[in-house]
Scaffold this motif. Structure first.
Motif, PDB file in Angstrom:
ATOM      1  N   LYS A 208      79.207  38.932  35.179  1.00  0.00           N
ATOM      2  CA  LYS A 208      80.449  38.488  36.356  1.00  0.00           C
ATOM      3  C   LYS A 208      81.885  37.786  35.955  1.00  0.00           C
ATOM      4  N   ALA A 209      82.385  37.869  35.214  1.00  0.00           N
ATOM      5  CA  ALA A 209      83.256  37.517  34.906  1.00  0.00           C
ATOM      6  C   ALA A 209      84.115  38.201  34.672  1.00  0.00           C
ATOM      7  N   PHE A 210      83.106  39.289  33.653  1.00  0.00           N
ATOM      8  CA  PHE A 210      84.323  40.489  33.545  1.00  0.00           C
ATOM      9  C   PHE A 210      84.368  42.210  35.005  1.00  0.00           C
ATOM     10  N   ARG A 211      83.453  41.859  35.156  1.00  0.00           N
ATOM     11  CA  ARG A 211      83.476  42.391  36.891  1.00  0.00           C
ATOM     12  C   ARG A 211      84.873  42.231  37.294  1.00  0.00           C
ATOM     13  N   GLN A 212      85.349  40.642  37.608  1.00  0.00           N
ATOM     14  CA  GLN A 212      85.833  40.333  38.498  1.00  0.00           C
ATOM     15  C   GLN A 212      87.690  40.076  37.801  1.00  0.00           C
ATOM     16  N   GLN A 213      87.071  40.442  36.661  1.00  0.00           N
ATOM     17  CA  GLN A 213      88.546  40.354  35.538  1.00  0.00           C
ATOM     18  C   GLN A 213      89.025  41.330  34.978  1.00  0.00           C
ATOM     19  N   THR A 214      88.745  42.871  35.421  1.00  0.00           N
ATOM     20  CA  THR A 214      88.550  44.065  34.707  1.00  0.00           C
ATOM     21  C   THR A 214      88.317  44.996  36.281  1.00  0.00           C
ATOM     22  N   GLY A 215      86.784  44.475  37.051  1.00  0.00           N
ATOM     23  CA  GLY A 215      87.044  45.494  38.528  1.00  0.00           C
ATOM     24  C   GLY A 215      85.884  46.519  37.296  1.00  0.00           C
ATOM     25  N   MET A 216      84.988  46.403  36.409  1.00  0.00           N
ATOM     26  CA  MET A 216      84.560  47.554  36.476  1.00  0.00           C
ATOM     27  C   MET A 216      82.949  46.541  35.176  1.00  0.00           C
ATOM     28  N   SER A 217      82.005  47.122  35.136  1.00  0.00           N
ATOM     29  CA  SER A 217      81.066  46.068  34.385  1.00  0.00           C
ATOM     30  C   SER A 217      81.216  46.564  33.091  1.00  0.00           C
ATOM     31  N   VAL A 218      80.429  45.811  32.101  1.00  0.00           N
ATOM     32  CA  VAL A 218      81.062  46.192  31.169  1.00  0.00           C
ATOM     33  C   VAL A 218      80.680  47.597  30.326  1.00  0.00           C
TER      34      VAL A 218
END
Length: 282
Positions: A208-218
């Protein structure tokens, strides 16, 4: 004329260890050297206290039950508030691989247990960052003691309140730590669960945090990083397609070719040929 005397600056050390006996010995050595000491009992608590109290140097055990030293170091180095603080690992292991892992994660030094007091103090003094006294530092001058550990003279409640659990570190720090893990492991990518463990959280929160911060999945970020590395290798090196695929972490040359064409609309060989044709004199 009145001459105002200035007390010498007292360096503040954060000690992170979950072994009471070894912690007691270390505190005696540091107290005798007149350092101000903050104590934490696991890596996540240590990270929280570093953010709250800005120590000059951190002494941290590697192997702790709840959150290990490597995880804490990854978070410390990913957080702009703490990235500059030198970390010295304490370990009873003579493993070269463990020491190399610690240095890769950002530690400046290692001290082997059982330690010699003179060696510990020498390493601390070597790595303490030079600092000119500031108003906040002046407040600390002459205040050497121990804070943040129950049952020890000089305990303060502020340090205890600063303890952080696995859900209190900021999302941007988690993501920065995860990005560092991805970028340094493209050729042999850990699972999402392992990346989450290494930065002290769980898969759901990291995703969740990764998508919010980068706009993409890990995994989307991993693919973009691998393709970016592959483009650089195709452009700047004479490596063959299979070697580039391995360097960028693709399972095979065929898998690399498929991903490259899907992402850039051309095959790796065609991409390199197009670059070569542009560089030929007309």
């Amino acid at each position: 004329m009145t001459v105002t005397s200035v007390e010498p600056y007292v360096a503040r050390l954060l000690v992170v260890d979950d072994n009471p006996e070894q912690l007691k010995l270390l505190l005696e050595v540091l107290r005798g050297a007149r350092f101000e000491i903050i104590v934490a009992f696991d890596g996540m608590q240590g990270y929280g206290r570093a953010v709250a109290q800005a120590p000059d140097l951190i002494l941290m055990d590697v192997r702790m039950g709840r959150t290990d030293g490597f995880t804490a170091c990854r978070l410390l180095k990913a957080d702009p508030l703490t990235a500059h603080i030198p970390v010295i690992f304490l370990t009873s292991s003579g493993s070269l691989e463990e020491r190399l892992t610690g240095l890769r994660e950002g530690a400046v030094d290692y001290v082997l247990k059982p330690f010699e007091p003179a060696e510990v103090l020498a390493r601390i003094r070597t790595h303490l960052r030079p600092a000119l006294p500031s108003p906040s530092m002046a407040e600390r001058a002459g205040t050497a003691g121990v804070v943040g550990i129950a049952g020890v003279t000089g305990v303060t409640e502020a340090s205890t309140a600063a303890a952080a659990d696995t859900d209190q570190q900021p999302d941007h720090v988690l993501v920065q730590a995860a990005l560092r893990q991805v970028e340094s492991n493209l050729a042999s990518m850990p699972t999402l669960a392992e990346i989450a463990r290494r930065v002290g959280t769980h898969e759901k929160r990291l995703t969740k945090a990764f998508r919010q911060q980068t706009g993409m999945s890990v995994f989307e970020f991993v693919r973009e990083q691998r393709l970016g590395l592959a483009r650089r290798l195709l452009t700047q090196t004479p490596l063959g397609i299979a070697d580039i695929a391995a360097e960028a972490g693709f399972s095979s040359a065929a898998n690399f070719a498929t991903a490259f064409k899907a992402g850039l609309g051309t095959s790796p060989s065609e991409y390199r040929a197009q670059l070569a044709s542009r560089q030929r004199p007309s």
